[in-house]
Design a protein around this motif. Structure first.
Motif, short mmCIF file in Angstrom:
data_model
loop_
_atom_site.label_atom_id
_atom_site.label_comp_id
_atom_site.label_asym_id
_atom_site.label_seq_id
_atom_site.Cartn_x
_atom_site.Cartn_y
_atom_site.Cartn_z
N VAL A 130 70.76 19.60 20.91
CA VAL A 130 69.66 19.39 19.96
C VAL A 130 70.16 19.33 18.53
CG1 VAL A 130 67.57 20.43 19.03
CG2 VAL A 130 67.94 20.42 21.49
N THR A 131 71.15 20.15 18.20
CA THR A 131 71.64 20.21 16.82
C THR A 131 72.81 19.28 16.57
OG1 THR A 131 73.10 22.07 17.40
CG2 THR A 131 70.89 22.60 16.60
N ASP A 132 73.19 18.49 17.55
CA ASP A 132 74.35 17.60 17.41
C ASP A 132 74.13 16.60 16.27
OD1 ASP A 132 76.83 16.40 18.10
OD2 ASP A 132 75.72 14.79 19.09
N GLY A 133 75.06 16.57 15.35
CA GLY A 133 75.03 15.58 14.28
C GLY A 133 74.15 15.91 13.10
N PHE A 134 73.64 17.13 13.00
CA PHE A 134 72.78 17.48 11.87
C PHE A 134 73.50 17.32 10.53
CE2 PHE A 134 69.22 20.35 13.72
CZ PHE A 134 68.71 19.24 14.37
N ASP A 135 74.76 17.71 10.49
CA ASP A 135 75.51 17.64 9.24
C ASP A 135 75.79 16.20 8.81
OD1 ASP A 135 75.58 20.35 8.90
OD2 ASP A 135 77.45 20.60 10.02
N LYS A 136 75.70 15.26 9.76
CA LYS A 136 75.99 13.87 9.44
C LYS A 136 74.75 13.11 8.99
CE LYS A 136 79.63 13.79 12.96
NZ LYS A 136 80.08 13.14 14.22
N ARG A 137 73.58 13.71 9.16
CA ARG A 137 72.34 13.01 8.84
C ARG A 137 71.90 13.34 7.42
NH1 ARG A 137 69.31 14.71 14.50
NH2 ARG A 137 70.97 13.98 15.85
N GLY A 138 71.27 12.43 6.81
CA GLY A 138 70.81 12.65 5.44
C GLY A 138 69.37 13.08 5.40
N GLY A 139 68.86 13.32 4.21
CA GLY A 139 67.45 13.67 4.03
C GLY A 139 67.13 14.97 4.69
N ASN A 140 66.07 14.95 5.49
CA ASN A 140 65.63 16.18 6.14
C ASN A 140 66.32 16.39 7.47
OD1 ASN A 140 64.50 14.25 7.73
ND2 ASN A 140 62.37 14.89 7.44
N GLY A 141 67.34 15.59 7.79
CA GLY A 141 68.12 15.84 9.00
C GLY A 141 67.51 15.25 10.24
N MET A 142 66.44 14.42 10.14
CA MET A 142 65.81 13.86 11.33
C MET A 142 65.87 12.34 11.29
SD MET A 142 62.40 15.95 12.33
CE MET A 142 61.61 15.66 10.77
N ARG A 143 66.07 11.79 12.44
CA ARG A 143 65.95 10.35 12.59
C ARG A 143 64.62 10.04 13.26
NH1 ARG A 143 71.60 9.47 15.63
NH2 ARG A 143 70.48 10.92 16.97
N LYS A 144 64.22 8.80 13.20
CA LYS A 144 62.92 8.42 13.75
C LYS A 144 62.83 8.69 15.23
CE LYS A 144 59.66 4.57 13.89
NZ LYS A 144 59.44 3.16 13.50
N GLU A 145 63.96 8.42 15.94
CA GLU A 145 63.92 8.60 17.39
C GLU A 145 63.87 10.07 17.79
OE1 GLU A 145 68.17 7.44 16.16
OE2 GLU A 145 66.09 6.94 15.66
N ASP A 146 64.20 11.00 16.84
CA ASP A 146 64.17 12.42 17.16
C ASP A 146 62.76 12.97 17.21
OD1 ASP A 146 66.89 12.67 17.38
OD2 ASP A 146 67.17 13.08 15.24
N ASN A 147 61.77 12.20 16.69
CA ASN A 147 60.41 12.72 16.61
C ASN A 147 59.81 13.00 17.98
OD1 ASN A 147 60.58 12.52 13.87
ND2 ASN A 147 59.55 10.53 13.74
N GLN A 148 60.42 12.45 19.03
CA GLN A 148 59.89 12.67 20.36
C GLN A 148 60.24 14.07 20.89
OE1 GLN A 148 57.93 10.36 21.67
NE2 GLN A 148 58.26 9.11 19.84
N ASN A 149 61.19 14.72 20.29
CA ASN A 149 61.67 16.01 20.79
C ASN A 149 61.20 17.13 19.86
OD1 ASN A 149 63.12 18.27 21.65
ND2 ASN A 149 64.85 17.01 22.33
N PRO A 150 60.23 17.94 20.27
CA PRO A 150 59.72 19.00 19.37
C PRO A 150 60.78 20.03 19.01
CG PRO A 150 58.85 19.24 21.60
CD PRO A 150 59.54 17.93 21.56
N ILE A 151 61.70 20.30 19.93
CA ILE A 151 62.76 21.27 19.63
C ILE A 151 63.67 20.72 18.54
CG2 ILE A 151 64.73 22.53 20.56
CD1 ILE A 151 63.37 22.62 23.22
N ALA A 152 63.97 19.41 18.61
CA ALA A 152 64.81 18.80 17.59
C ALA A 152 64.12 18.84 16.23
CB ALA A 152 65.13 17.36 17.99
#
Length: 388
Positions: free
Chosen positions: A352-374
């Motif tokens: 679930v936390t894989d790649g958080f440090d590589k993402r910008g902004g609030n750390g979420m991508r659009k496709e992550d919105n399907q996963n409430p834990i993410a």
């Protein structure tokens, strides 16, 4: 209750009265006339007491010591000193099938047991963040407890702690709320708990205790549910303390490793991840020759093994199959324990936390919105970064 009397006459003439006193009370009489006789004749009482166990083929009595400080450990200070230990011993009796049975004591067998190894048998993650376990002996003395801990920084603490940590009572570490003689309710329940555990009874109770935080700078009062039961063939009783309201719900969040599309070790690259230092995810038997420099290295080793054919989760502690007269065979040395629930929960956290440090902004991508834990983990990660 039968009382045996052992009498010893040092020097002088024979004494029929002293001899008769011992024989009448199923004891032993000996006359000591020299220094050489002291050791040989004084220890004759051991053969007398061992005779029923040999003749009637009773189990060997097992003796456990109170906790003491010894051995080496990196848990308490940088000098690798001060591991809490207990020792277990048993007599070796002559049970050979002689024409006339004799109660010969062949020797004593014993071993030292680290209290840390005993604590591993009760996984702390299953008790919750504020729950804990403890063990007391049949005198009410604590074998381990969260508030039974050495004092780091004392240069001579190995010597000073040894007598102190052999006599810490349960009532000294479980601090019941006590408002004086007019309100003795909680204190009485604590003493009842102690008494039941000494008698090795099974039961449960609830009362309020004082809990400290921030290195004893703050204290709160909290109700605990206590569950206790004896440990078979030992003088110990195990207790569990759970804050009131615990145990009603359980969060199950695991990633089945066998069904994972990619190799799960891909989530554990680099050195930016850590595991809980006191939790046992996987480990080899004590006789294993495998050694790991960090807990993370050990977990990664077992995660690699999970992808190999024939992998089995060994969620029960292995028992040695070797006899006491033979050296442990290779399968015994390489036996292992691996907590399936804990390891697969760790894998889910990593996924679930894989790649958080590589993402910008609030750390979420659009496709992550399907996963409430993410979503939850990303928000927590974003909040922690803003408050650094």
């Amino acid at each position: 209750m039968l009382v045996r009397i052992f009498t010893y006459l040092i020097g002088g003439d024979r004494s029929p009265e002293i001899q008769n006193m011992a024989c009448t009370n199923k004891g032993f009489y000996a006359r000591i006339t020299s220094h050489e006789d002291i050791k040989n004749k004084v220890f004759e009482y051991i053969k007398i007491l061992a005779r029923p166990m040999v003749l009637y083929q009773h189990d060997h009595p097992i003796h456990w010591t109170p906790v003491y400080v010894g051995g080496k450990s990196s848990r308490y200070d940088s000098q690798m000193e001060g591991q809490l230990m207990t020792s277990v011993t048993a007599p070796i009796l002559d049970r050979r099938n002689h024409t006339t049975k004799t109660a010969n004591l062949l020797g004593i067998v014993g071993t030292d047991v680290s209290v840390e190894e005993i604590q591993k048998l009760v996984p702390p993650y299953k008790l919750g963040v504020n729950g804990y376990s403890f063990i007391v002996d049949n005198n009410g003395r604590v074998l381990y407890h969260p508030d039974l801990r050495p004092l780091p920084g004392n240069a001579n603490y190995e010597e000073t702690l040894k007598p102190r940590y052999m006599s810490v009572d349960l009532s000294e570490v479980e601090l019941a709320e006590y408002d004086g003689p007019a309100h003795p309710f909680n204190n009485s329940l604590l003493l009842d708990l102690r008494h039941d555990m000494i008698d090795q009874k099974e039961g449960e109770t609830v009362f309020a205790v004082k809990i400290h935080y921030d290195n004893m700078k703050r204290v709160i009062i909290r109700k605990h549910n206590y569950f206790y039961k004896s440990i078979e063939r030992t003088p110990f009783s195990l207790g569990l303390a759970l804050p009131e309201g615990y145990g009603m719900y359980e969060l199950l969040a695991e990633q089945e490793i066998k069904h994972s599309i990619i190799n799960v070790t891909e989530y554990f690259k680099g050195n930016k991840w850590k595991i809980h230092p006191d939790w046992v995810y996987c480990e080899y038997n004590a006789g294993s020759e495998k050694w790991f420099s960090t807990p993370e290295e050990r977990v990664l080793h077992f995660l690699t093994r999970t992808g190999r054919p024939g992998w089995k989760w060994m969620s029960l502690r292995p028992k040695s199959r070797s006899s006491q007269h033979k050296q442990a065979s290779k399968p015994d040395k390489d036996s292992y324990y691996c907590d399936k629930t804990l390891v697969q929960s760790l894998v889910l956290d990593a996924l679930v936390t894989d790649g958080f440090d590589k993402r910008g902004g609030n750390g979420m991508r659009k496709e992550d919105n399907q996963n409430p834990i993410a979503i939850l983990m990303a928000l927590l990660h974003s909040y922690s970064r803003k408050n650094r």
